[in-house]
Design a protein around this motif. Structure first.
Motif, PDB file in Angstrom:
ATOM      1  N   ASP A 274       0.857  -1.184   0.000  1.00  0.00           N
ATOM      2  CA  ASP A 274       0.000   0.000   0.000  1.00  0.00           C
ATOM      3  C   ASP A 274       0.898   1.242   0.000  1.00  0.00           C
ATOM      4  OD1 ASP A 274      -1.492   2.277   0.933  1.00  0.00           O
ATOM      5  OD2 ASP A 274      -3.011   0.922   1.740  1.00  0.00           O
ATOM      6  N   PRO A 275       0.765   2.120  -1.002  1.00  0.00           N
ATOM      7  CA  PRO A 275       1.682   3.260  -1.092  1.00  0.00           C
ATOM      8  C   PRO A 275       1.595   4.207   0.096  1.00  0.00           C
ATOM      9  CG  PRO A 275      -0.133   3.487  -2.657  1.00  0.00           C
ATOM     10  CD  PRO A 275      -0.186   2.093  -2.127  1.00  0.00           C
ATOM     11  N   TYR A 276       0.414   4.335   0.710  1.00  0.00           N
ATOM     12  CA  TYR A 276       0.278   5.232   1.855  1.00  0.00           C
ATOM     13  C   TYR A 276       0.909   4.618   3.111  1.00  0.00           C
ATOM     14  CZ  TYR A 276      -2.867   7.726  -1.224  1.00  0.00           C
ATOM     15  OH  TYR A 276      -3.392   8.418  -2.297  1.00  0.00           O
ATOM     16  N   VAL A 277       0.789   3.303   3.252  1.00  0.00           N
ATOM     17  CA  VAL A 277       1.457   2.620   4.359  1.00  0.00           C
ATOM     18  C   VAL A 277       2.968   2.740   4.201  1.00  0.00           C
ATOM     19  CG1 VAL A 277       1.867   0.387   5.456  1.00  0.00           C
ATOM     20  CG2 VAL A 277      -0.455   1.032   4.762  1.00  0.00           C
ATOM     21  N   ILE A 281       5.486   4.471   6.949  1.00  0.00           N
ATOM     22  CA  ILE A 281       6.593   3.731   7.564  1.00  0.00           C
ATOM     23  C   ILE A 281       7.902   4.481   7.323  1.00  0.00           C
ATOM     24  CG2 ILE A 281       7.995   1.633   7.438  1.00  0.00           C
ATOM     25  CD1 ILE A 281       5.402   1.230   8.954  1.00  0.00           C
ATOM     26  N   GLY A 282       8.081   4.989   6.116  1.00  0.00           N
ATOM     27  CA  GLY A 282       9.270   5.773   5.824  1.00  0.00           C
ATOM     28  C   GLY A 282       9.369   7.005   6.706  1.00  0.00           C
ATOM     29  N   ASP A 283       8.242   7.681   6.903  1.00  0.00           N
ATOM     30  CA  ASP A 283       8.210   8.864   7.756  1.00  0.00           C
ATOM     31  C   ASP A 283       8.573   8.527   9.200  1.00  0.00           C
ATOM     32  OD1 ASP A 283       7.412  11.744   8.223  1.00  0.00           O
ATOM     33  OD2 ASP A 283       5.942  10.760   9.508  1.00  0.00           O
ATOM     34  N   LEU A 284       8.008   7.441   9.719  1.00  0.00           N
ATOM     35  CA  LEU A 284       8.308   7.029  11.092  1.00  0.00           C
ATOM     36  C   LEU A 284       9.791   6.689  11.262  1.00  0.00           C
ATOM     37  CD1 LEU A 284       5.237   4.728  11.890  1.00  0.00           C
ATOM     38  CD2 LEU A 284       5.687   7.012  12.820  1.00  0.00           C
TER      39      LEU A 284
END
Length: 394
Positions: A274-277, A281-284
């Motif tokens: 999922d592109p939003y997931v 995850i990248g942001d976190l």
């Protein structure tokens, strides 16, 4: 059980990593059942980690602040309660370094190197603020007597020595070392917080307790002289939150990969596609990396400042360096433990997974000292050149 003597920073880190692997195994069960970690705390003591900040001249490893922070981060990524329990142990050792005389240092450091644990009986409820104290140490014809009631006494239930903050007959702050089992000392396991459930951060009662003069440390000099006892204590707090954040993100990634379903409109086969997931995850991960980087930078600053004569300016710089790290570790621990459910989905809220422990632990521990005041301290220092107040919460 006799304690191992750790001799270097690397050995301390290696042992912390080994214990973290073991402590992680039943961390969720201990939390869900509120099973106090007696066996794990004994292993911590036997490992020698409790003595790693003891000065070399007294037989300790005197590890760097960078190593100390990493030890706490590692342990708290496994089980943050097992990090918070010895938190005050190290905070008190910092007080001993500045306030104890030679004989007191030799005795206390010797006990610690032999595996004895130091607890905490400082904060009180029902006072104007966290710095106000009602506990009193009174000199009588029969010696010193101590009376008071403490709360948030993390580590006291597991401790061999319970240091109590009180005011003496002159209204001056003192730290009184009370040995476990002393008549008049009662430790009550009444901690009911929804997070950090197994820290046993409850009540300590002090009822006409006899105190030997050699067990009293004056704290006036600590308050008056510039030092880094407060920033050192705060560094450990930040490391605890960084560990909580790391665990929450690790469990998020694992759950998304192995259990979560993709949203119907995503058009992908796996939740991990999922592109939003993927974006979140990248942001976190970036935010965690930034928090850890500032944690290391703050620890290095403390190491550098501690190596020279500490004046008021150096003390302020130490507080600000740690405050910057504390802001980011607070934010990422709360964000990561909340985002876990959004990214992992409804199934992640089921009690069998007990994943809410990450948010409960983060929310509870980050209340230790409000991050809004960290931001104020940083801004006031950078904008107006005003140094933060010196105490254990700065």
């Amino acid at each position: 059980m006799p304690a191992h003597r750790i001799s270097s920073d690397q050995e301390a880190l290696d042992i912390a990593r080994e214990l973290a692997v073991e402590f992680r195994l039943e961390a969720s069960v201990r939390d869900s059942q509120r099973r106090l970690p007696w066996a794990e705390i004994e292993k911590f003591s036997a490992s020698g980690l409790g003595g790693i900040t003891v000065p070399r001249e007294f037989g300790g490893a005197q590890v760097s602040y960078r190593t100390l922070a990493e030890v706490f981060r590692l342990l708290c990524a496994a089980d943050p309660a097992l990090g918070q329990i010895p938190q005050n142990h190290f905070g008190i050792l910092g007080v001993v370094a500045h306030s104890a005389d030679a004989a007191q240092k030799a005795r206390i450091y010797g006990d610690v190197l032999n595996g004895l644990r130091i607890g905490n009986a400082g904060p009180e409820r029902g006072t104007k603020n966290i710095l106000e104290m009602k506990a009193r140490l009174v000199e009588t014809p029969n010696g010193y007597r101590l009376n008071g009631k403490k709360f948030y006494s993390t580590g006291a239930l597991f401790a061999h020595w319970v240091p109590v903050k009180a005011l003496d007959d002159q209204g001056q702050p003192v730290l009184v070392f009370v040995k476990r089992g002393t008549p008049g000392l009662t430790i009550v396991d009444d901690w009911s917080g929804f997070g950090q459930r197994t820290t046993a951060s409850g009540t300590v009662l002090l009822e006409n307790l006899a105190v030997a003069a050699e067990n009293v440390l004056p704290l006036r000099k600590l308050a008056e002289q510039a030092g880094i006892q407060g920033p050192a204590s705060q560094l450990i707090q930040a490391a605890i939150d960084a560990g909580i954040a790391a665990a929450a993100i690790e469990d998020t990634v694992h759950f998304v990969r192995t259990r979560s379903r993709p949203w119907a409109d995503s058009g992908v086969e796996r939740a991990s596609d999922d592109p939003y997931v993927i974006r979140d995850i990248g942001d976190l991960k970036i935010r965690l990396h930034a928090a850890n980087a500032l944690l290391v930078k703050a620890a290095v600053a403390l190491d550098q400042i501690a190596s020279v004569a500490i004046d008021a300016d150096a003390s302020a710089r130490a507080s600000i360096a740690v405050a910057k790290a504390k802001v980011l570790t607070t934010e990422i621990s709360l964000l990561a433990s909340e985002k876990l459910f959004e990214l992992a989905g409804s199934a992640s809220t089921l009690a069998v997974h007990n994943l809410d422990r990450h948010w409960r632990n983060a929310r509870t521990h980050t209340l230790h000292d409000p991050v809004r005041w960290k931001l104020h301290a940083i801004g006031n220092y950078l904008l107006n050149g005003i140094a933060p107040a010196r105490h254990s919460w700065n």
